[in-house]
Design an enzyme around this catalytic site. Structure first.
Site, mmCIF file in Angstrom:
data_model
loop_
_atom_site.group_PDB
_atom_site.id
_atom_site.type_symbol
_atom_site.label_atom_id
_atom_site.label_comp_id
_atom_site.label_asym_id
_atom_site.label_seq_id
_atom_site.Cartn_x
_atom_site.Cartn_y
_atom_site.Cartn_z
ATOM 1 N N ASN A 165 0.832 -1.200 0.000
ATOM 2 C CA ASN A 165 0.000 0.000 0.000
ATOM 3 C C ASN A 165 0.870 1.255 0.000
ATOM 4 O OD1 ASN A 165 -2.080 -1.817 0.179
ATOM 5 N ND2 ASN A 165 -2.241 -1.659 2.414
ATOM 6 N N CYS A 191 12.782 24.707 -8.927
ATOM 7 C CA CYS A 191 13.534 24.853 -10.176
ATOM 8 C C CYS A 191 12.614 24.877 -11.385
ATOM 9 C CB CYS A 191 14.564 23.729 -10.317
ATOM 10 S SG CYS A 191 13.879 22.181 -10.942
ATOM 11 N N CYS A 215 11.497 15.969 -7.636
ATOM 12 C CA CYS A 215 11.508 16.713 -8.896
ATOM 13 C C CYS A 215 12.169 15.861 -9.975
ATOM 14 C CB CYS A 215 12.294 18.005 -8.687
ATOM 15 S SG CYS A 215 12.629 18.889 -10.214
ATOM 16 N N THR A 229 -4.196 -9.474 0.511
ATOM 17 C CA THR A 229 -3.563 -9.436 -0.806
ATOM 18 C C THR A 229 -3.779 -10.751 -1.539
ATOM 19 O OG1 THR A 229 -1.491 -9.182 -2.029
ATOM 20 C CG2 THR A 229 -1.313 -10.048 0.222
ATOM 21 N N HIS A 234 5.776 -0.541 -2.833
ATOM 22 C CA HIS A 234 5.356 0.242 -3.998
ATOM 23 C C HIS A 234 5.436 1.745 -3.755
ATOM 24 C CE1 HIS A 234 3.009 -3.566 -5.375
ATOM 25 N NE2 HIS A 234 4.233 -3.545 -5.854
HETATM 26 ZN ZN ZN Z 1 13.741 20.669 -9.197
#
Ligand code: ZN
Length: 239
Positions: A98, A146, A123, A184, A115
């Site tokens: 999960n 950025c 980023c 599961t 997962h």
């Molecule tokens: Zn960045």
């Protein structure tokens, strides 16, 4: 049940292996099966290639599912008792498929998020990391300082498992004397192989599911056909 409780009480290095069934009782729909997310949404929006080509479209869908519904969910009795098992030191911790972070919310410390998680992102340009709570999700797509697009740290389709998490999970499975499999069906590779690996190393397997799974015949030593919360409420009485 009594025999399974004895195993749990006497465990020295137990492990819990969880899937969507544990979070369903916290109001989080599973991906597949009846009422599953992929009956309602197209899974392509979390394919890695699709995301890189259409980050805004992908993010629009992700916000609807993951960051609204999962963000508000609270841990249930199963999450709570699993955290208590770790505190007793009889259990090493939990390996989960999960991505909702509910094990940590319940107090579990050693959580292998096979997962990944919705609670962190990075980023795709500069790799700077963010807690999801710090990110302005009203932007579409959310971006880094950025200007680069942010990607949540859960595993997309077409993306590999984090090698560190994979290896930690395998080590836990191999060294476990008892493994409790909960919620599961054992159909998602490679996560589903962990109980098989454990079994090869002599781990006793206790399975809790609403219907028989890939493990029930041949892998599980005990099979309880019940809800995760019902099973763990029973376990709690003997802790
Ligand atoms: Zn960045």
């Amino acid at each position: 049940m009594r025999e399974a409780i004895e195993l749990i009480k006497n465990a020295q290095s137990g492990v819990v292996f969880t899937g969507a069934g544990v979070s369903v009782e916290s109001g989080i729909p599973p991906f597949t099966g009846a009422g599953g997310l992929w009956n309602k949404y197209d899974p392509k929006f979390i394919e890695l290639d699709f995301f890189y080509q259409n980050p805004a479209k992908s993010w629009e869908e992700m916000k609807k599912i993951f960051f609204t519904c999962m963000g508000q969910a609270r841990p249930n009795k199963a999450h709570e008792v699993i955290a208590q098992l770790e505190k007793t030191k009889k259990f090493q911790g939990v390996i989960t498929q999960n991505i909702d972070g509910l094990h940590q919310a319940a107090g579990s410390k050693n959580v292998q998020e096979f997962h990944g998680t919705i609670h962190q992102m990075h980023c795709i340009q500069c790799a700077r990391r963010y807690d999801t709570a710090q990110v302005d999700l009203t932007q579409n797509p959310p971006v880094c300082k950025c200007g680069g697009v942010l990607k949540p740290d859960f595993v997309f389709y077409g993306e590999g498992i984090n090698p560190r998490v994979y290896s930690e999970s395998e080590t836990m499975a191999i060294s476990a004397d008892v493994m409790i499999i909960v919620g599961t069906a054992g159909q998602v590779m490679p996560a589903c192989s962990l109980p098989l690996v454990a079994k090869q190393y002599g781990t006793r397997i206790i399975e809790v599911n609403l219907q028989p799974s890939a493990y029930t015949d041949g892998v599980s030593d005990f099979y309880f056909e019940q809800k995760a919360t019902a099973f763990f409420a029973e376990v709690e009485k003997y802790l």
